[in-house]
Design a protein around this motif. Structure first.
Motif, mmCIF file in Angstrom:
data_model
loop_
_atom_site.group_PDB
_atom_site.id
_atom_site.type_symbol
_atom_site.label_atom_id
_atom_site.label_comp_id
_atom_site.label_asym_id
_atom_site.label_seq_id
_atom_site.Cartn_x
_atom_site.Cartn_y
_atom_site.Cartn_z
ATOM 1 N N UNK A 157 113.193 22.345 26.987
ATOM 2 C CA UNK A 157 112.124 21.550 27.599
ATOM 3 C C UNK A 157 111.410 20.693 26.560
ATOM 4 N N UNK A 158 111.146 21.285 25.386
ATOM 5 C CA UNK A 158 110.455 20.534 24.330
ATOM 6 C C UNK A 158 111.286 19.340 23.871
ATOM 7 N N UNK A 159 112.595 19.536 23.690
ATOM 8 C CA UNK A 159 113.451 18.414 23.285
ATOM 9 C C UNK A 159 113.457 17.323 24.355
ATOM 10 N N UNK A 160 113.408 17.735 25.628
ATOM 11 C CA UNK A 160 113.360 16.776 26.728
ATOM 12 C C UNK A 160 112.048 15.988 26.708
ATOM 13 N N UNK A 161 110.936 16.689 26.464
ATOM 14 C CA UNK A 161 109.623 16.027 26.420
ATOM 15 C C UNK A 161 109.559 15.046 25.251
ATOM 16 N N UNK A 162 110.045 15.462 24.084
ATOM 17 C CA UNK A 162 110.004 14.598 22.897
ATOM 18 C C UNK A 162 110.819 13.328 23.112
ATOM 19 N N UNK A 163 112.022 13.469 23.667
ATOM 20 C CA UNK A 163 112.881 12.306 23.902
ATOM 21 C C UNK A 163 112.276 11.380 24.950
ATOM 22 N N UNK A 164 111.661 11.967 25.993
ATOM 23 C CA UNK A 164 111.029 11.142 27.033
ATOM 24 C C UNK A 164 109.844 10.375 26.473
ATOM 25 N N UNK A 165 109.072 11.023 25.591
ATOM 26 C CA UNK A 165 107.904 10.374 24.995
ATOM 27 C C UNK A 165 108.325 9.242 24.059
#
Length: 297
Positions: A157-165
């Motif tokens: 989830x964190x990797x997904x949030x970072x890439x989306x940001x």
């Protein structure tokens, strides 16, 4: 001045650092290896010097118990804490998604979320908010958070949030999807855990039934077969003479092996990991040893 020195000497030890620090995990594993070695050394000294401190069979079981107890229950405590973290984290992601939908930036959404209550994660979210307020980037704050806990769900989830940001676009939709994904994963895990609980109970029951049968054989059937209850009583099989004591020991080690095997199988059924079975192996081995110690030997 002296009081200030002692205050600075205090160790900053938290439950999170004990359960998720790799160095602590390595120390626990090392202790679990060293303790059986120490017991083996004591057994060797006892045997060579004839001190009579303990029986050989007790030493063998103590090696097994010392090797499984600390590591097994450390893994159990870590697993319980991970479960709490992964239950609380989706709620944090949902609140971030809600804040983004009303137009707040991700750093501001984290600062607002830090005022809420997320159980075991509350302290860590406050720390994340402080890092951002001190000038750290959102990606670095999330990366530190994921690195500290290092669970598969949080890492994804964190990797997904970072890439989306980083990529821009509709971060709120990504956060909302991440929340639904995390909730679905937790629901599947909960369903699997509840369905597997009956199988774990069956494994315990089968191990205990096997133990009871072994105890009945060693206490009732074998003395009748060997013609006495003394350990010097024997049974003749062809040209070989086997003492009651030797047969009892064979049953004892068969029960110990059964207990350990059942424990590891229970761990695989419960959490899908062999390491989760260490605590079950400890419990079943302890029950088997105490049963033989007080009822047979």
């Amino acid at each position: 001045m002296e009081r200030k020195f002692y205050r600075n000497m205090k160790l900053n030890v938290s439950l999170e650092s004990l359960l998720f620090d790799k160095r602590v995990s390595d120390i626990i594993l090392t202790i679990s290896i060293i303790l059986p070695i120490i017991i083996i050394v004591i057994m060797g000294i006892d045997t060579l010097l004839g001190l009579g401190i303990g029986d050989f069979n007790d030493y063998v079981v103590l090696c097994i118990l010392s090797g499984t107890s600390i590591y097994g229950f450390y893994q159990y405590a870590r697993s319980k804490y991970v479960w709490k973290i992964e239950n609380a984290f989706p709620e944090f992601v949902r609140d971030l998604a809600g804040s983004r939908k009303v137009g707040l930036t991700l750093p501001k959404a984290i600062q607002i979320a830090s005022r809420g209550n997320y159980g075991v994660l509350t302290k860590e979210i406050k720390e994340m908010s402080k890092k951002i307020s001190w000038g750290s980037s959102t990606a670095d704050a999330f990366s530190d958070f994921a690195r500290k806990f290092d669970t598969p769900l949080i890492n994804r989830i964190v990797s997904l949030i970072i890439e989306a940001d980083k990529g821009g676009g509709s971060v709120a939709d990504v956060l909302d999807s991440a929340y639904r994904y995390a909730r679905e994963i937790q629901f599947i895990k909960k369903e699997r855990k509840s369905s597997m609980a009956s199988y774990v109970a069956i494994i315990y029951m089968s191990a205990l039934v096997f133990l009871v049968i072994i105890l009945i054989l060693t206490k009732q059937f074998l003395p009748m077969l060997c013609g006495g209850t003394s350990e010097f009583s024997a049974v003749t099989l062809g040209s070989s003479v086997i003492s009651l004591h030797d047969i009892t020991l064979a049953y004892f080690y068969a029960a110990i092996i059964q207990a350990m095997g059942s424990g590891f199988v229970a761990g695989v059924f419960e959490e899908g990991r062999l390491s989760a079975g260490v605590k079950h192996a400890f419990i079943l081995t302890l029950i088997t040893w105490l049963s033989f110690k007080f009822l047979v030997f």
